[in-house]
Write a protein that holds these residues in place. Structure first.
Motif, PDB file in Angstrom:
ATOM      1  N   GLU A 186       0.832  -1.195   0.000  1.00 28.10           N
ATOM      2  CA  GLU A 186       0.000   0.000   0.000  1.00 28.10           C
ATOM      3  C   GLU A 186       0.874   1.255   0.000  1.00 28.10           C
ATOM      4  O   GLU A 186       0.591   2.227  -0.707  1.00 28.10           O
ATOM      5  CB  GLU A 186      -0.893  -0.025   1.242  1.00 28.10           C
ATOM      6  CG  GLU A 186      -1.900   1.115   1.323  1.00 28.10           C
ATOM      7  CD  GLU A 186      -2.820   1.181   0.142  1.00 28.10           C
ATOM      8  OE1 GLU A 186      -3.133   0.110  -0.419  1.00 28.10           O
ATOM      9  OE2 GLU A 186      -3.187   2.303  -0.263  1.00 28.10           O
ATOM     10  N   GLN A 187       1.955   1.185   0.786  1.00 25.87           N
ATOM     11  CA  GLN A 187       2.868   2.330   0.825  1.00 25.87           C
ATOM     12  C   GLN A 187       3.531   2.527  -0.530  1.00 25.87           C
ATOM     13  O   GLN A 187       3.672   3.659  -1.010  1.00 25.87           O
ATOM     14  CB  GLN A 187       3.935   2.100   1.893  1.00 25.87           C
ATOM     15  CG  GLN A 187       3.403   2.281   3.312  1.00 25.87           C
ATOM     16  CD  GLN A 187       4.403   1.858   4.365  1.00 25.87           C
ATOM     17  OE1 GLN A 187       5.403   1.211   4.043  1.00 25.87           O
ATOM     18  NE2 GLN A 187       4.128   2.177   5.613  1.00 25.87           N
ATOM     19  N   GLN A 188       3.924   1.387  -1.128  1.00 23.47           N
ATOM     20  CA  GLN A 188       4.552   1.494  -2.446  1.00 23.47           C
ATOM     21  C   GLN A 188       3.555   2.063  -3.448  1.00 23.47           C
ATOM     22  O   GLN A 188       3.885   2.896  -4.286  1.00 23.47           O
ATOM     23  CB  GLN A 188       5.038   0.114  -2.903  1.00 23.47           C
ATOM     24  CG  GLN A 188       6.275  -0.350  -2.141  1.00 23.47           C
ATOM     25  CD  GLN A 188       6.624  -1.778  -2.469  1.00 23.47           C
ATOM     26  OE1 GLN A 188       5.754  -2.600  -2.710  1.00 23.47           O
ATOM     27  NE2 GLN A 188       7.899  -2.079  -2.486  1.00 23.47           N
ATOM     28  N   ARG A 189       2.308   1.571  -3.309  1.00 22.65           N
ATOM     29  CA  ARG A 189       1.279   2.044  -4.221  1.00 22.65           C
ATOM     30  C   ARG A 189       1.085   3.557  -4.055  1.00 22.65           C
ATOM     31  O   ARG A 189       1.037   4.304  -5.032  1.00 22.65           O
ATOM     32  CB  ARG A 189      -0.025   1.314  -3.910  1.00 22.65           C
ATOM     33  CG  ARG A 189      -1.180   1.706  -4.764  1.00 22.65           C
ATOM     34  CD  ARG A 189      -2.352   0.745  -4.518  1.00 22.65           C
ATOM     35  NE  ARG A 189      -3.534   1.259  -5.150  1.00 22.65           N
ATOM     36  CZ  ARG A 189      -4.378   2.105  -4.569  1.00 22.65           C
ATOM     37  NH1 ARG A 189      -4.144   2.485  -3.353  1.00 22.65           N
ATOM     38  NH2 ARG A 189      -5.432   2.553  -5.210  1.00 22.65           N
ATOM     39  N   ALA A 190       1.015   3.970  -2.763  1.00 23.69           N
ATOM     40  CA  ALA A 190       0.844   5.403  -2.494  1.00 23.69           C
ATOM     41  C   ALA A 190       2.034   6.185  -3.041  1.00 23.69           C
ATOM     42  O   ALA A 190       1.878   7.276  -3.610  1.00 23.69           O
ATOM     43  CB  ALA A 190       0.697   5.631  -0.995  1.00 23.69           C
ATOM     44  N   SER A 191       3.225   5.606  -2.856  1.00 25.18           N
ATOM     45  CA  SER A 191       4.435   6.276  -3.334  1.00 25.18           C
ATOM     46  C   SER A 191       4.394   6.451  -4.848  1.00 25.18           C
ATOM     47  O   SER A 191       4.682   7.522  -5.393  1.00 25.18           O
ATOM     48  CB  SER A 191       5.659   5.465  -2.912  1.00 25.18           C
ATOM     49  OG  SER A 191       6.798   5.936  -3.561  1.00 25.18           O
ATOM     50  N   MET A 226       4.127   9.794  -7.085  1.00 28.40           N
ATOM     51  CA  MET A 226       5.040  10.132  -8.184  1.00 28.40           C
ATOM     52  C   MET A 226       4.251  10.460  -9.447  1.00 28.40           C
ATOM     53  O   MET A 226       4.562  11.392 -10.175  1.00 28.40           O
ATOM     54  CB  MET A 226       5.995   8.949  -8.451  1.00 28.40           C
ATOM     55  CG  MET A 226       6.994   8.724  -7.338  1.00 28.40           C
ATOM     56  SD  MET A 226       7.903   7.189  -7.534  1.00 28.40           S
ATOM     57  CE  MET A 226       9.021   7.663  -8.823  1.00 28.40           C
ATOM     58  N   VAL A 227       3.194   9.649  -9.662  1.00 29.50           N
ATOM     59  CA  VAL A 227       2.367   9.885 -10.851  1.00 29.50           C
ATOM     60  C   VAL A 227       1.710  11.249 -10.759  1.00 29.50           C
ATOM     61  O   VAL A 227       1.695  12.026 -11.723  1.00 29.50           O
ATOM     62  CB  VAL A 227       1.302   8.767 -10.984  1.00 29.50           C
ATOM     63  CG1 VAL A 227       0.273   9.134 -12.037  1.00 29.50           C
ATOM     64  CG2 VAL A 227       1.968   7.457 -11.343  1.00 29.50           C
ATOM     65  N   SER A 228       1.166  11.535  -9.547  1.00 32.67           N
ATOM     66  CA  SER A 228       0.455  12.807  -9.403  1.00 32.67           C
ATOM     67  C   SER A 228       1.397  13.991  -9.537  1.00 32.67           C
ATOM     68  O   SER A 228       0.984  15.070  -9.942  1.00 32.67           O
ATOM     69  CB  SER A 228      -0.248  12.847  -8.048  1.00 32.67           C
ATOM     70  OG  SER A 228       0.705  12.892  -7.015  1.00 32.67           O
ATOM     71  N   LYS A 229       2.672  13.777  -9.165  1.00 36.52           N
ATOM     72  CA  LYS A 229       3.632  14.876  -9.273  1.00 36.52           C
ATOM     73  C   LYS A 229       4.348  14.872 -10.612  1.00 36.52           C
ATOM     74  O   LYS A 229       5.339  15.585 -10.799  1.00 36.52           O
ATOM     75  CB  LYS A 229       4.661  14.764  -8.134  1.00 36.52           C
ATOM     76  CG  LYS A 229       4.066  15.087  -6.774  1.00 36.52           C
ATOM     77  CD  LYS A 229       5.103  15.017  -5.695  1.00 36.52           C
ATOM     78  CE  LYS A 229       4.502  15.428  -4.365  1.00 36.52           C
ATOM     79  NZ  LYS A 229       5.443  15.247  -3.253  1.00 36.52           N
ATOM     80  N   HIS A 230       3.877  14.034 -11.509  1.00 33.66           N
ATOM     81  CA  HIS A 230       4.446  13.957 -12.861  1.00 33.66           C
ATOM     82  C   HIS A 230       5.938  13.675 -12.833  1.00 33.66           C
ATOM     83  O   HIS A 230       6.719  14.318 -13.537  1.00 33.66           O
ATOM     84  CB  HIS A 230       4.157  15.247 -13.646  1.00 33.66           C
ATOM     85  CG  HIS A 230       2.703  15.586 -13.717  1.00 33.66           C
ATOM     86  ND1 HIS A 230       1.775  14.776 -14.316  1.00 33.66           N
ATOM     87  CD2 HIS A 230       2.016  16.640 -13.227  1.00 33.66           C
ATOM     88  CE1 HIS A 230       0.569  15.321 -14.201  1.00 33.66           C
ATOM     89  NE2 HIS A 230       0.681  16.446 -13.534  1.00 33.66           N
ATOM     90  N   GLN A 269      -1.004  -5.636  -8.794  1.00 38.28           N
ATOM     91  CA  GLN A 269      -0.730  -4.264  -8.353  1.00 38.28           C
ATOM     92  C   GLN A 269       0.306  -3.597  -9.237  1.00 38.28           C
ATOM     93  O   GLN A 269       0.166  -2.426  -9.606  1.00 38.28           O
ATOM     94  CB  GLN A 269      -0.245  -4.276  -6.901  1.00 38.28           C
ATOM     95  CG  GLN A 269       0.316  -2.938  -6.483  1.00 38.28           C
ATOM     96  CD  GLN A 269      -0.010  -2.570  -5.054  1.00 38.28           C
ATOM     97  OE1 GLN A 269      -1.143  -2.703  -4.613  1.00 38.28           O
ATOM     98  NE2 GLN A 269       0.973  -2.098  -4.328  1.00 38.28           N
ATOM     99  N   MET A 270       1.356  -4.358  -9.564  1.00 37.12           N
ATOM    100  CA  MET A 270       2.388  -3.791 -10.444  1.00 37.12           C
ATOM    101  C   MET A 270       1.763  -3.368 -11.772  1.00 37.12           C
ATOM    102  O   MET A 270       2.030  -2.275 -12.286  1.00 37.12           O
ATOM    103  CB  MET A 270       3.505  -4.815 -10.674  1.00 37.12           C
ATOM    104  CG  MET A 270       4.363  -5.106  -9.457  1.00 37.12           C
ATOM    105  SD  MET A 270       5.478  -6.479  -9.729  1.00 37.12           S
ATOM    106  CE  MET A 270       6.593  -5.775 -10.925  1.00 37.12           C
ATOM    107  N   ALA A 271       0.928  -4.276 -12.315  1.00 33.67           N
ATOM    108  CA  ALA A 271       0.311  -3.979 -13.619  1.00 33.67           C
ATOM    109  C   ALA A 271      -0.587  -2.758 -13.519  1.00 33.67           C
ATOM    110  O   ALA A 271      -0.560  -1.871 -14.381  1.00 33.67           O
ATOM    111  CB  ALA A 271      -0.493  -5.194 -14.097  1.00 33.67           C
ATOM    112  N   HIS A 272      -1.366  -2.715 -12.423  1.00 28.90           N
ATOM    113  CA  HIS A 272      -2.290  -1.592 -12.261  1.00 28.90           C
ATOM    114  C   HIS A 272      -1.525  -0.272 -12.154  1.00 28.90           C
ATOM    115  O   HIS A 272      -1.849   0.713 -12.830  1.00 28.90           O
ATOM    116  CB  HIS A 272      -3.130  -1.821 -11.012  1.00 28.90           C
ATOM    117  CG  HIS A 272      -3.972  -0.644 -10.643  1.00 28.90           C
ATOM    118  ND1 HIS A 272      -5.052  -0.247 -11.391  1.00 28.90           N
ATOM    119  CD2 HIS A 272      -3.870   0.248  -9.631  1.00 28.90           C
ATOM    120  CE1 HIS A 272      -5.585   0.828 -10.852  1.00 28.90           C
ATOM    121  NE2 HIS A 272      -4.884   1.159  -9.772  1.00 28.90           N
TER     122      HIS A 272
END
Lengths: 156, 815
Positions: free
Chosen positions: B226-231, B235-239, B356-359
């Motif tokens: 979950e932390q990795q996902r959030a991380s 990163m995605v949100s910060k482009h 999760q990786m794929a998503h």
């Protein structure tokens, strides 16, 4: 009793320090006598009195002639010499009277041990010996109403 | 066995163990007590042996030794030893009482007889010490020995009692020990059972703890994921860069399988290109890097291609493709692929990690593509996908920096399609859009790869051409573009031909910055268009001056009406006899900054700026007001002509405005002539006819201004509610007596008008010869400086006062 011994101890210590010899008269603890007059004492050691009032035979305990207590007995109490004293006792026996029972023992301690076994025994011991285990169980008799530690005690 | 039953059993066993332990302990306690008693009895027995009997005998022995000698000094040690033995004997008796209280009676009895012996002995000793040994011996024989024998008998009796008691105690201890053994056995058994059950419970608990631990690990793993996902999502949100984001994702591969590695491909155009890999051998990564996968549709996906190439993998790395996921965006389009590799013998991977990786990879790639798309759209025209104005300016800025550094020139072309609006209006926006796209393609086809084409407005394109050596090079490019655009464009069933007007500005001569260059190119384009279009025009400083002047006019014109800077002058028209036949209201603008500005300069600008409507209304109202005032003054007022622009005609409320003005000023409609130019009339013929019909109903008259310069259809002219034709001054100017073309045309126009029963007015009559010729040709009315110059209302009023007697000849003579 303890206080008496303490007083005696102090007196003995004081006397020794002052170079003054002191002697006590001791008897068997079962002996009811508590005080003797000097005259009575002289009568017992002189062979005149041979039986205690309560019954037992008087047994005289003496030390060797060279001991201080014997010299005091001869010189100060009986005012005689050793040989005169022996002769006097022998004469009593030769007269057919009840002989005087006299035991000469080697030491103050032996004297005290002896007295423990013989109810009618009486001895003149140095006050310094009273604190030894052998003598501590004996009864010290007042002389002329006084104990050795008290002033006016006559056996000094 | 259920949990409850197990615990009930443990409780029962524990209770049983407790009872057994109590019983066992009590028995043991009794046994111990018995043992202690037994021990005590034994001890007492042994003490009898060692102490009592010994001391008694010792005492007796010492006595005998003393009896054997006569010297009291020698006797006394033996007697003293005997006395000590007697003391110890007394102590032993006391101990006996203490250890065996129940034997006190026997002890007392023994002590009593011993005391008797002691008394006898003491007396004998006294005799002995007194020296009467014979009496002592006799006394001992008579009384001592019997007393001692009695004491010894008592002692043996006591010992016998103790032995009996010891035997009893021993038996009791044996029984107690048996009981305690049974109790302890039960206790041990129960304890063992409890231990077994507790051990089992402990085992279960350990299993549960291990299970809990495993669950905790799973939870920790989930939390970590979950932390990795959030991380990653952060990163995605910060482009963050796509490679960084995807690297974060592929590094999660070992969570699916400790020996797994992963690689990700992302869409770029029609292919999926390798992006990142982690935990893979270098040589395999290099092989994967070469794989560009076809970005096929959702159903097939790129995995088929990977399947084909999979065979190369074992040869290079010994790894196998454990799992692969085709990544789709929200619309179902293939945007990437995730491959997880693991050793063949241990190829299983955890599906949830892979999912999760794929998503996350799909989110990251889709976001990046979207972001790139948005960035593209922010800088490009969505229709033609050409750079927009923003990007074009940026490109120009960069090009100018390069050109400045390398001392080179650059050309900026501003291209505006001619009559594009007509294409849109007539063929529709779809065709219009296709035309724009095709124009964009053709423009790109005319230029070098390094040049930039942009769409900066509706039908406006710009071109940046690098390394232009001279304006001639720019001319060449412009010609090429015009030629390319001139080819018909096919849009469905329509074949459309477009032309364009091109303005050119050159760096550095025509501007130092993109804005200036674009503005100057736009001005140059405007001039090209002004001259008919389908042409290109190079910017010049003079053009700049005129545009500067235009800008000033624009600025001042806005407030001119409000500041009352407009005035109306009236130019009288005369008939063939020279009498006053009409007035034409002419607008004059005097500005504090610009001075007097010609209507030819500011009217087109006012039309473009949309100010002509208000200005036209003011002119109409002022002219009607003046006419009404003159009529009210009792003067004979001729028709007053007011020029109306095409813009006013297009506006649908012209008729109502005219009606309102006429009503408010009470000027007769029949005396109002509205002049409209031929070109304006023809541009919007249908709408204009509608307006003219409405105005005609009011009684207003019409004159066609500048007749001859437009493309009037004669058939339509016949149907127009027109009363008068005004021949353009250019024809009048060229009139001569030699019968030139203009003379013929003027004669033809006059003849045509008369045939249609229309009046003819000749404009720009400046010479007597012209006036004479026009008169000879039958022109009805003349207008020009020869006759009357435009004059203010006050002077017109004076003229009207004298009108009945005033003729042109008089006026001329006056002049």
């Amino acid at each position: 009793m303890g206080r008496i011994l303490l007083t005696l101890g102090l007196l003995i210590g004081f006397s020794r320090a002052a170079g003054v010899a002191s002697f006590a008269v001791v008897v068997h603890p079962s002996n009811p006598i508590t005080s003797l007059r000097l005259r009575d004492l002289q009568a017992m050691f002189g062979g005149v009195t041979k039986q205690w009032e309560h019954g037992p035979k008087v047994v005289l305990i003496e030390r060797q002639p060279e001991s201080p207590s014997f010299r005091f007995l001869m010189g100060r109490l009986l005012n005689t010499s050793a040989s005169e004293y022996k002769r006097n006792l022998a004469s009593i026996e030769f007269k057919g009277e009840t002989p005087v029972t006299l035991k000469v023992l080697n030491s103050e301690a032996t004297a005290c041990k002896y007295m423990f076994y013989v109810p009618g025994a009486i001895a003149l011991v140095e006050t310094g010996s009273l604190s030894t285990p052998e003598c501590s169980q004996l009864k010290v008799v007042r002389i002329e109403g006084k104990l050795p530690a008290e002033d006016g005690y006559r056996l000094r | 066995m259920s949990y409850l039953r197990k615990h009930v059993l443990v409780a029962v066993l524990a209770l049983a163990a407790l009872l057994a332990s109590i019983l066992g302990t009590r028995s043991l306690q009794q046994a111990i007590t018995g043992c202690r008693d037994l021990y005590r009895v034994d001890t007492i027995g042994s003490q009898m042996e060692s102490d009592l009997e010994y001391q008694a005998q010792e005492s007796r022995r010492s006595f005998f030794y003393a009896l054997a000698i006569t010297d009291p000094n020698d006797q006394l040690p033996y007697l003293y030893e005997g006395h000590a033995a007697t003391v110890q004997l007394a102590e032993a008796i006391e101990r006996l009482r203490h250890l065996a209280p129940d034997m006190t009676g026997f002890a007392d009895q023994f002590e009593r007889v011993w005391r008797v012996y002691e008394r006898e002995r003491d007396e004998i000793v006294a005799r002995l010490l007194e020296g009467d040994t014979a009496a002592a011996i006799r006394l001992d024989q008579q009384r001592g020995q019997p007393a001692f024998a009695t004491a010894m008998r008592e002692l043996r009796a006591l010992k016998s009692r103790l032995e009996v008691r010891a035997r009893q105690e021993s038996l009791q201890v044996d029984q107690t020990l048996k009981r305690s053994a049974v109790g302890l056995g039960a206790f041990v058994l129960c304890t063992l059972l409890i231990v077994a059950l507790l051990s089992k419970a402990n085992h279960d608990r350990r299993v549960a703890l291990e299970s809990l631990h495993a669950n905790n690990l799973v939870l920790a793993e989930a939390r970590r994921m979950e932390q990795q996902r959030a991380s990653v999502l952060e990163m995605v949100s910060k482009h963050a860069s796509l490679s960084r984001t995807l690297t974060e994702i592929v590094e999660m591969a070992p969570q699916s399988n400790a020996r797994a590695g992963a690689a990700i491909w992302a869409a770029a155009g029609q292919f999926l290109h390798f992006q990142v890999a982690a935990n893979l051998p270098q040589e395999l990564t290099e092989v994967l890097r070469q794989l560009s996968l076809s970005r096929t549709d959702e159903t097939s996906g790129p995995s088929g291609e990977v399947e084909v190439r999979r065979s190369v993998l074992p040869r290079t790395s010994g790894l196998e493709v454990s799992e692969s996921r085709v990544l789709h965006d929200a619309g179902g389009r293939v945007i990437g692929m995730l491959q997880v590799f693991a050793p063949g013998q241990d190829a299983a991977v955890r599906a949830n990690v892979l999912d999760q990786m794929a998503h996350l990879a799909a989110v990251g790639i889709e976001n990046t593509l979207l972001y790139e798309r948005l960035a593209f759209q922010a800088q490009h025209d969505t229709l033609t996908e050409l750079p927009n104005r923003l990007l074009f300016q940026d490109r120009v800025q960069q090009a100018l920096q390069l050109a400045r550094r390398h001392r080179k020139k650059a050309a900026l072309l501003w291209i505006d399609l001619d009559r594009y609006k007509q294409i849109n209006d007539t063929l529709g926006h779809r065709v219009g859009d296709e035309v724009l796209c095709e124009v964009g393609r053709r423009l790109k086809g005319c230029l070098r790869e390094s040049d930039t084409v942009a769409r900066v407005g509706g039908d406006e394109f710009t071109v940046l051409a690098h390394d232009v050596n001279s304006p001639a090079d720019a001319d060449l490019v412009c010609s090429k573009i015009l030629t390319a655009l001139s080819r018909p464009m096919l849009s469905g069933e329509h074949a459309v031909t477009v032309t364009a007007s091109i303005g050119v500005s050159i760096f550095p001569e025509h501007g130092q910055d993109p804005i200036a260059l674009m503005r100057h190119a736009d001005l140059a384009m405007y001039m090209a268009k002004h001259h008919g279009g389908n042409a290109h025009n190079l910017f010049s400083p003079a053009l700049g001056d005129s545009m500067h002047k235009r800008l000033q006019i624009e600025q001042e014109l806005i407030a001119a009406l409000e500041h009352g800077e407009f005035t109306l002058h009236y130019q009288p028209l005369t008939d063939r006899t020279g009498r006053l036949a009409g007035l034409e209201a002419l607008l004059r603008w005097t500005n504090a900054t610009l001075g007097r500005v010609s209507p030819a300069d500011f009217i087109p600008i006012a039309e473009e700026m949309g100010l002509i409507q208000n200005i036209g209304d003011w002119v109409l109202r002022t002219a009607c007001d003046a006419g009404a005032r003159w009529l009210g003054a009792g003067l004979e007022v001729p028709n007053i002509a007011v020029n109306v622009s095409a813009v006013q005609f297009v506006a649908k409320d012209l008729a109502s405005i005219v009606k309102r003005v006429l009503t408010s000023t009470e000027f007769p409609a029949g005396k109002l002539v509205i002049e409209i130019t031929e070109s304006a009339l023809m541009n919007n013929i249908e709408q204009t006819l509608e307006q003219m019909a409405a105005l005609r109903d009011l009684g207003v008259r019409f004159a066609i201004d500048d007749f001859g310069t437009g493309y009037s259809s004669l058939s339509q002219l016949r149907n127009l509610p027109v009363d008068c034709l005004k021949i353009d001054r250019s024809f009048v100017k060229d009139l001569d007596s030699s019968g030139s073309g203009s003379t013929t045309l003027v004669r033809g126009i006059i003849g045509l008008a008369h045939s249609l029963d229309l009046e003819v007015v000749a404009e720009g009559v400046e010479t007597q010869e012209q006036l004479t010729l026009l008169g000879a040709m039958g022109c009805d009315i003349n207008q020009g400086f020869l006759l009357f110059k435009p004059m203010p209302a006050e002077e017109i009023e004076k003229l009207l006062v004298t009108q009945p007697d005033t003729r042109v000849d008089d006026v001329l003579s006056l002049a």
